[in-house]
Design an enzyme around this catalytic site. Structure first.
Site, PDB file in Angstrom:
ATOM      1  N   LYS A  98       0.837  -1.208   0.000  1.00 24.61           N
ATOM      2  CA  LYS A  98       0.000   0.000   0.000  1.00 24.61           C
ATOM      3  C   LYS A  98       0.869   1.255   0.000  1.00 24.61           C
ATOM      4  O   LYS A  98       0.657   2.173  -0.785  1.00 24.61           O
ATOM      5  CB  LYS A  98      -0.934   0.027   1.228  1.00 24.61           C
TER       6      LYS A  98
ATOM      7  N   ARG B  63      11.376  -1.100  10.923  1.00 19.71           N
ATOM      8  CA  ARG B  63      10.268  -0.780  11.816  1.00 19.71           C
ATOM      9  C   ARG B  63      10.212  -1.777  12.968  1.00 19.71           C
ATOM     10  O   ARG B  63      10.415  -2.956  12.784  1.00 19.71           O
ATOM     11  CB  ARG B  63       8.948  -0.839  11.037  1.00 19.71           C
TER      12      ARG B  63
ATOM     13  N   ARG C 287      11.853  -5.122   4.800  1.00 20.56           N
ATOM     14  CA  ARG C 287      11.523  -3.720   4.480  1.00 20.56           C
ATOM     15  C   ARG C 287      12.479  -2.751   5.176  1.00 20.56           C
ATOM     16  O   ARG C 287      12.892  -2.951   6.316  1.00 20.56           O
ATOM     17  CB  ARG C 287      10.099  -3.414   4.941  1.00 20.56           C
TER      18      ARG C 287
ATOM     19  N   ARG D 174      -9.759   0.787   8.371  1.00 17.21           N
ATOM     20  CA  ARG D 174      -9.275  -0.560   8.630  1.00 17.21           C
ATOM     21  C   ARG D 174     -10.309  -1.397   9.363  1.00 17.21           C
ATOM     22  O   ARG D 174     -10.033  -2.528   9.716  1.00 17.21           O
ATOM     23  CB  ARG D 174      -8.050  -0.447   9.536  1.00 17.21           C
TER      24      ARG D 174
ATOM     25  N   ARG E 106       0.074  -9.164  13.021  1.00 21.66           N
ATOM     26  CA  ARG E 106      -0.611  -8.117  12.230  1.00 21.66           C
ATOM     27  C   ARG E 106      -1.426  -8.737  11.102  1.00 21.66           C
ATOM     28  O   ARG E 106      -2.512  -8.258  10.768  1.00 21.66           O
ATOM     29  CB  ARG E 106       0.418  -7.121  11.680  1.00 21.66           C
TER      30      ARG E 106
END
Ligand code: AP5
Ligand code: MG
Length: 219
Positions: A15, A163, A130, A90, A174
């Site tokens: 996203k 992160r 990431r 969400r 998650r």
């Protein structure tokens, strides 16, 4: 023409990556609820203090805090000609709140909801590799989308970091939270006739091209 877009998809689907590209192409602000929360954490604001433990554990921040934050952001002048929302709504309650906000602020509704779907195993690999930029939340991947200079953001030169919630255990949680609380949004927007299904298993460039063409935007 003003365009209001909501990007949905599981964590790690791309996203943020696609929002960077699409918002730049359309010249509309990219509003990521996750980025705003992380800025508040870094700046130790009241909101950051309230949100911290939810982010660290991969849980959703309570709706009242999240909705108030997005209402404030959408009311700023740069959103009067459109915006691209990434990570909000969400839950279906958040989607209903967004409908009220859009009505009150702009007397209209969101135009389109691209839904980026990706196989679960790829999600884990994408998130654990990431790299995220400290200043603007821009995202890279150590293998799939490396920065031009190691450890440095291509967009603003700031430092890249991993992160806190990208550890494998939190990533798995998650994904569970997504299927439990966010997946019902897909039906919600399908019923509203806004959903556009996008195969997010392709390359970053192919996914962007598919999103832009589904929005009827030639590049
Ligand atoms: P948030 O920051 O929104 O995280 P998320 O939804 O879990 O999504 P991600 O940012 O992890 O993934 P993404 O889809 O943006 O993928 P990306 O483009 O980075 O939210 C964080 C937390 O904030 C939540 O857990 C919650 O606590 C809170 N929160 C946020 N919004 C909330 C809300 N509305 N309500 C309540 N709480 C909220 O890509 C991932 C990686 O893959 C990158 O490395 C990228 O380079 C790579 N990649 C991307 N596309 C491709 C591709 N096509 N091929 C190969 N690699 C790719
Ligand atoms: Mg993101």
């Amino acid at each position: 023409m003003a365009m209001y877009i909501v990007l949905v998809g599981p964590p790690g689907a791309g996203k943020g990556t696609q929002a960077q590209i699409v918002s730049e192409t359309l010249c509309i602000p990219h509003i990521s609820s996750g980025v705003i929360f992380r800025e508040n954490l870094d700046n130790q604001t009241e909101l950051g203090k309230l949100a911290r433990s939810f982010l660290e554990h991969g849980e959703l921040v309570p709706d009242d805090l999240t909705i108030a934050m997005i209402r404030e952001r959408l009311s700023r002048p740069d959103c009067k000609d459109g915006a691209l929302l990434d990570g909000f709504p969400r839950t279906t309650d958040q989607a209903e709140a967004l409908a009220v906000i859009m009505n009150e602020l702009y007397d209209r509704q969101v135009d389109a909801v691209p839904f980026i779907h990706v196989h679960v195993n790829a999600l884990i690999e994408r998130m654990t590799g990431r790299l995220t930029c400290k200043a603007g939340g821009h995202v890279f991947h150590e293998k799939h989308n490396p920065p031009k200079l190691a450890g440095i953001c291509d967009y603003d030169g700031s430092e890249l970091y991993q992160r806190e919630d990208d550890k494998e255990e939190t990533v798995r949680h998650r994904i569970h939270v997504y299927f439990d609380q966010t997946a019902p949004l897909i039906e919600y927007y399908k019923d509203a006739g806004k959903l556009i299904e996008i195969d997010g298993n392709k390359s970053i460039e192919e996914v962007s091209a598919d999103i832009l063409s589904a929005l009827n935007i030639g590049v």
